[in-house]
Write an enzyme that holds these catalytic residues in place. Structure first.
Site, PDB file in Angstrom:
ATOM      1  N   HIS A  88      -0.258  63.515  33.797  1.00 54.01           N
ATOM      2  CA  HIS A  88       0.221  63.398  35.181  1.00 54.01           C
ATOM      3  C   HIS A  88       1.677  63.866  35.370  1.00 54.01           C
ATOM      4  CE1 HIS A  88      -3.254  60.798  36.114  1.00 54.01           C
ATOM      5  NE2 HIS A  88      -2.935  60.058  35.076  1.00 54.01           N
ATOM      6  N   ASP A  89       2.613  63.162  34.772  1.00 58.15           N
ATOM      7  CA  ASP A  89       4.029  63.292  35.129  1.00 58.15           C
ATOM      8  C   ASP A  89       4.632  64.665  34.872  1.00 58.15           C
ATOM      9  OD1 ASP A  89       4.617  59.853  34.101  1.00 58.15           O
ATOM     10  OD2 ASP A  89       3.959  60.677  36.016  1.00 58.15           O
ATOM     11  N   PHE A 147      -1.438  54.517  41.015  1.00 61.42           N
ATOM     12  CA  PHE A 147      -0.606  53.475  40.402  1.00 61.42           C
ATOM     13  C   PHE A 147       0.838  53.488  40.900  1.00 61.42           C
ATOM     14  CE2 PHE A 147       0.585  50.371  37.336  1.00 61.42           C
ATOM     15  CZ  PHE A 147       1.832  50.740  36.852  1.00 61.42           C
ATOM     16  N   ASN A 148       1.540  54.612  40.838  1.00 57.71           N
ATOM     17  CA  ASN A 148       2.968  54.630  41.169  1.00 57.71           C
ATOM     18  C   ASN A 148       3.232  54.166  42.596  1.00 57.71           C
ATOM     19  OD1 ASN A 148       3.761  55.528  38.651  1.00 57.71           O
ATOM     20  ND2 ASN A 148       3.747  57.691  39.232  1.00 57.71           N
ATOM     21  N   ASP A 165       5.117  60.097  30.916  1.00 54.44           N
ATOM     22  CA  ASP A 165       6.552  60.200  31.220  1.00 54.44           C
ATOM     23  C   ASP A 165       7.324  60.764  30.032  1.00 54.44           C
ATOM     24  OD1 ASP A 165       5.363  57.576  32.503  1.00 54.44           O
ATOM     25  OD2 ASP A 165       7.039  58.150  33.803  1.00 54.44           O
ATOM     26  N   ASP A 212       9.118  55.846  34.037  1.00 53.16           N
ATOM     27  CA  ASP A 212       8.687  54.547  33.482  1.00 53.16           C
ATOM     28  C   ASP A 212       7.887  54.790  32.201  1.00 53.16           C
ATOM     29  OD1 ASP A 212       5.579  53.781  35.272  1.00 53.16           O
ATOM     30  OD2 ASP A 212       6.495  55.726  34.802  1.00 53.16           O
ATOM     31  N   THR A 271       8.701  59.871  38.380  1.00 53.54           N
ATOM     32  CA  THR A 271       7.376  59.801  37.746  1.00 53.54           C
ATOM     33  C   THR A 271       6.918  58.361  37.522  1.00 53.54           C
ATOM     34  OG1 THR A 271       8.277  59.920  35.504  1.00 53.54           O
ATOM     35  CG2 THR A 271       7.745  62.011  36.582  1.00 53.54           C
ATOM     36  N   ASN A 276       5.020  51.087  34.575  1.00 49.22           N
ATOM     37  CA  ASN A 276       4.045  51.057  33.462  1.00 49.22           C
ATOM     38  C   ASN A 276       4.214  49.807  32.590  1.00 49.22           C
ATOM     39  OD1 ASN A 276       2.409  53.348  33.747  1.00 49.22           O
ATOM     40  ND2 ASN A 276       3.994  54.669  32.861  1.00 49.22           N
TER      41      ASN A 276
HETATM   42  O1  RIB Z   1      -1.124  57.227  38.169  1.00 50.78           O
HETATM   43  C1  RIB Z   1      -0.454  57.898  37.143  1.00 50.78           C
HETATM   44  C2  RIB Z   1       0.975  57.486  37.088  1.00 50.78           C
HETATM   45  O2  RIB Z   1       1.043  56.094  36.778  1.00 50.78           O
HETATM   46  C3  RIB Z   1       1.779  58.181  35.970  1.00 50.78           C
HETATM   47  O3  RIB Z   1       3.110  58.301  36.367  1.00 50.78           O
HETATM   48  C4  RIB Z   1       1.681  57.227  34.806  1.00 50.78           C
HETATM   49  O4  RIB Z   1       2.801  57.324  33.915  1.00 50.78           O
HETATM   50  C5  RIB Z   1       1.729  55.903  35.529  1.00 50.78           C
HETATM   51  O5  RIB Z   1       3.079  55.601  35.778  1.00 50.78           O
HETATM   52 CA    CA Z   2       4.912  57.436  34.969  1.00 46.86          CA
END
Ligand code: RIB
Ligand code: CA
Length: 301
Positions: free
Chosen positions: A230-231, A157-158, A15, A10, A118, A39
């Protein structure tokens, strides 16, 4: 032999780097990129995937997936990724196209492969419901946390975007590797890392501009000195498992908690009597991680 991978994402600043890492690493055979609303809206994250692939000359199929979670409304992360979902850089012409087929059908066409996810897990769950689990070698996902969340006190979040989809994935029986905030918060993009990227030419400068915007929102919203990448940590696990230390554990997805919906309940000490259903990331070789990220961008420059 390179590992066949379909990357479901996303874009999203991190990403975008995950796409570059997957495409620029010889250990990975990037078969396709699929997009999922999280996102930002599906239209925006798909355009962003096309933008980064155009900038890097990445010629793999890009396919649109689900535009909303399995249940409940879509809530985007505009405060972190901006109105476009990838604010910051000025991108050139968008030359990378998008295929007609739905993301889950493109995933199916490229199996057997490893699914790296991701974003929200909506596409992955929908794929599993439609095509079953047999052809998926492994699911390596960025999401969740063994500790606190970032979207609510206990939800990352994801997972928070689509807890029902996460429940489908973690109960599917497919080998799942969960790379959560407890590890990705170690992957901080310091000014030194940005400098290593920006010396690589136009693509490196786009990465630098992405990280500059990401650093500003992460400082504003979370008070971070440097933003966590993160990703790409999930991709790094596929490139070289020794980069990301994991343990086997039971992971339950909270879908109905008043304050905890979207939490990944990671039973690190086997207190619940449930059999392990995931490999959970607990450590990162930060120095080698950024080495492979920089090397991948160099390979694409
Ligand atoms: O919490 C971090 C995640 O949420 C990452 O994948 C970032 O791109 C958002 O999607
Ligand atoms: Ca992401």
């Amino acid at each position: 032999m390179p590992t066949p991978v379909v990357l479901d994402c996303d874009p999203g600043h991190d990403d975008a780097i995950a796409i570059l890492l997957a495409a620029g690493s010889p250990e990975i055979d990037l078969r396709a990129i699929t997009t999922v609303a999280a996102n930002q809206t599906l239209d925006k994250v798909t355009l962003n995937a096309r933008r980064i692939c155009s900038a890097a000359g990445i010629a793999v199929p890009i396919a649109r997936g689900c535009d909303r979670p399995l249940a409940g409304p879509l809530r985007v992360a505009e405060d972190i990724h901006g109105g476009t979902g990838m604010d910051g850089p000025a991108f050139g012409a968008v030359t990378a196209g998008v295929v007609e087929q739905h993301a889950i059908d493109v995933m199916h066409a490229h199996m057997p492969a490893t699914l790296v996810a991701t974003g929200a897990l909506t596409n992955v769950a929908t794929y599993l419901r439609r095509y079953g689990t047999a052809a998926v070698r492994e699911i390596v996902l960025m999401g969740g946390s063994t500790g606190r969340g970032n979207t609510t006190p206990y939800a990352e979040f994801n997972i928070h975007v689509d807890p029902e989809a996460a429940h489908v994935v973690f109960t599917s029986g497919v080998p799942v590797t969960m790379v959560g905030l407890n590890v990705t918060h170690q992957a901080l993009v310091t000014p030194e890392v940005v400098a290593r990227l920006t010396t690589l030419g136009p693509l490196g400068r786009i990465c630098g501009d992405l990280m500059t915007f990401f650093a500003a929102t992460y400082r504003e919203v979370f008070g971070f000195e440097a933003p966590p990448l993160h990703d790409p940590v999930a991709v790094a696990r596929v490139i070289d498992p020794s980069l990301v230390a994991c343990v086997e554990a039971f992971v339950g997805i909270e879908t109905s908690g008043t304050y905890t919906r979207g939490a990944t309940v990671v039973d690190l000490h086997a207190r619940l009597g449930e059999p392990p259903n995931a490999r959970v990331a607990v450590g990162l070789d930060v120095e080698r991680f950024f080495d492979v990220v920089v090397e991948a961008v160099r390979n694409l420059s």
